[in-house]
Design an enzyme around this catalytic site. Structure first.
Site, PDB file in Angstrom:
ATOM      1  CG  ASP A   1      -7.755   3.683   3.083  1.00  0.00           C
ATOM      2  OD1 ASP A   1      -8.752   3.302   2.409  1.00  0.00           O
ATOM      3  OD2 ASP A   1      -7.696   4.807   3.606  1.00  0.00           O
TER       4      ASP A   1
ATOM      5  CE  LYS B   1      -2.618   2.993   2.865  1.00  0.00           C
ATOM      6  NZ  LYS B   1      -2.804   3.380   4.264  1.00  0.00           N
TER       7      LYS B   1
END
Length: 217
Positions: free
Chosen positions: A139, A121
């Site tokens: 997220d 991420k």
């Protein structure tokens, strides 16, 4: 509403609401963004933005950061949580950038993911926001909303990312991941909406009778 219709509506509505979504983490370049995203793990962006001015005043580049001892870094970033791990990661990755990348953040996903404290991420955020490479960092907000909107079964963030990339045009990814984050914070929050409250949930599923339970990644 068919899935294709939901995708078109969501893309259009989010663009109307957030036509030019800002990056929520304060930074000045790829390095400061990398550090800020690393600090944001299990921490709010607001808290990170409160901490980074003091950190970046002390050192805002790999060369200066590598000269600061880990305990000093830790003392500054402690409010972000996980400070022992994060301070060590910031110190070590700064040295790696100096030793292996001429002091520059690499424009390469695999090279970024090899840095300590930098997962998929974090690397995706840097690739998208610093280098403009189409990416779709997922997220908790995006994972939750993608399930509420029927875009993924959400068994993992990896699957959620793959499904969203398949559904939305590549040129929309970098803005769209920010647009979904902002919408999730402002309208489709974890407790404020259960899949039947916010505008997009109600439009996509007007006949939904029961709360949509989110599968945690």
């Amino acid at each position: 509403m068919l899935k294709a219709e939901r995708v078109d509506y969501i893309l259009k509505r989010l663009q109307e609401l957030y036509p030019d979504p800002p990056i929520p983490l304060d930074h000045t370049d790829a390095y400061t963004l990398l550090v800020a995203v690393l600090l944001s793990a299990q921490c709010t962006d607001e808290r990170v933005n409160q901490v980074t001015p003091a950190l970046f005043e002390m050192a805002d580049n790999p060369a200066d950061m590598a000269e600061i001892d880990v305990e000093t870094i830790r003392s500054v970033i402690r409010p972000c949580g996980l400070s022992p791990q994060k301070s060590k990661a910031i110190s070590v990755l700064s040295r790696i950038l100096l030793d292996e990348h001429d002091g520059e953040v690499p424009h390469d996903m695999e090279a970024l993911e090899r840095l300590p404290g930098v997962g998929h991420k974090t690397a995706s955020v840097v690739m998208a926001q610093s280098f403009g490479v189409p990416s779709f960092p997922v997220d908790t907000h995006i994972h939750r909303l993608a399930q509420r909107w029927g875009l993924t079964s959400g068994k993992s963030v990896v699957q959620t990312e793959r499904d969203l990339k398949r559904l939305f045009p590549e040129e929309s990814w970098n803005d769209l991941h920010l647009q979904i984050i902002y919408y999730g914070r402002e309208h489709c929050t974890a407790r404020g909406c259960d899949g039947r409250v916010c505008e997009i949930c109600r439009t996509c599923y007007p006949n939904r009778k029961h709360p949509k339970k989110t599968r945690k990644a």
